[in-house]
Enzyme design. Sequence first.
Site, PDB file in Angstrom:
ATOM      1  N   HIS A   1      -4.778   6.130  -1.465  1.00  0.00           N
ATOM      2  CA  HIS A   1      -5.258   5.730  -0.198  1.00  0.00           C
ATOM      3  C   HIS A   1      -4.656   6.054   1.024  1.00  0.00           C
ATOM      4  CE1 HIS A   1      -9.080   4.928   1.681  1.00  0.00           C
ATOM      5  NE2 HIS A   1      -8.864   3.761   1.813  1.00  0.00           N
TER       6      HIS A   1
ATOM      7  N   ASN B   1      -9.866   0.520   8.131  1.00  0.00           N
ATOM      8  CA  ASN B   1     -11.296   0.364   8.902  1.00  0.00           C
ATOM      9  C   ASN B   1     -11.443   0.027  10.556  1.00  0.00           C
ATOM     10  OD1 ASN B   1     -10.408  -2.057   9.077  1.00  0.00           O
ATOM     11  ND2 ASN B   1     -12.237  -2.934   7.647  1.00  0.00           N
TER      12      ASN B   1
ATOM     13  N   TYR C   1      -5.023  -1.071   9.912  1.00  0.00           N
ATOM     14  CA  TYR C   1      -5.603  -0.967   8.678  1.00  0.00           C
ATOM     15  C   TYR C   1      -6.810   0.002   8.885  1.00  0.00           C
ATOM     16  CZ  TYR C   1      -3.290  -5.170   7.061  1.00  0.00           C
ATOM     17  OH  TYR C   1      -2.334  -5.922   6.674  1.00  0.00           O
TER      18      TYR C   1
ATOM     19  N   ASN D   1     -13.900   5.045   5.281  1.00  0.00           N
ATOM     20  CA  ASN D   1     -13.800   3.943   6.353  1.00  0.00           C
ATOM     21  C   ASN D   1     -13.010   4.323   7.557  1.00  0.00           C
ATOM     22  OD1 ASN D   1     -15.777   2.286   5.145  1.00  0.00           O
ATOM     23  ND2 ASN D   1     -14.248   1.216   3.909  1.00  0.00           N
TER      24      ASN D   1
ATOM     25  N   TYR E   1       0.921  -1.312   0.107  1.00  0.00           N
ATOM     26  CA  TYR E   1      -0.018  -0.157   0.028  1.00  0.00           C
ATOM     27  C   TYR E   1       0.823   1.310  -0.013  1.00  0.00           C
ATOM     28  CZ  TYR E   1      -3.910  -3.203   1.280  1.00  0.00           C
ATOM     29  OH  TYR E   1      -4.752  -4.293   1.349  1.00  0.00           O
TER      30      TYR E   1
END
Length: 219
Positions: A31, A80, A78, A126, A26
Amino acid sequence: MKEVAPAANLVIPKLIVGLGNPEPKYDQTRHNIGFTGIDTIANIWQVSLSENRKFKGEFGEGRRPKAEKIYLLKPLTYMNRSGEAISAVVNWYKLPPSCVLIIYDDMDLPMGRLRLRLSGSAGGHNGMKSAIAHLGTQEFPRLRIGIGKPKNITAERGEAKTISHVLGKFSPKENKLMTQVLELVVDAVELSLKQGIEKAMSLYNNRTITENPVSKPPS
């Protein structure tokens, strides 16, 4: 001439959080621009970030721009579950939610734009949903960094294309633009610390970084 101290009613951040996902795959994705924002701030302020299990994230503290202590956080839970890390720091240092500034990506803003707000909903993000749930309020400032929407999106492939866009990496051309945007992020955060979120909103919410910036006139 002495610098005037901020008024007591100004919203001054104490904890600055960048949202993202922790795995290497990532890194440098759209994001994860919140993580990149914190890394940029930490580098310029010379704040060392290290993993803190109690806070479920990479954490660092420094004194900037005056003698007041500032905390930086990248949740490693993470996206969320970001609120778990944020609330851990807030509860440990007994910080009010209004002192938490969260930096994250926003598809509804075009690339080259920032948007500071004092409060608001999660807007479908989220990480922000988790932050709001764990802080128990929407009344905390946030700084959204525009990543733009995917091109040629259709109803049939809308969700898949959106996910691909958000989790995709910036092109070399976009990276040049985002480098300038991140400089603006640092400027906006520093002004927030000196003169409050409202002042930074008035100066930076209408600023746009373009791919071919016009040279600044001599001051």
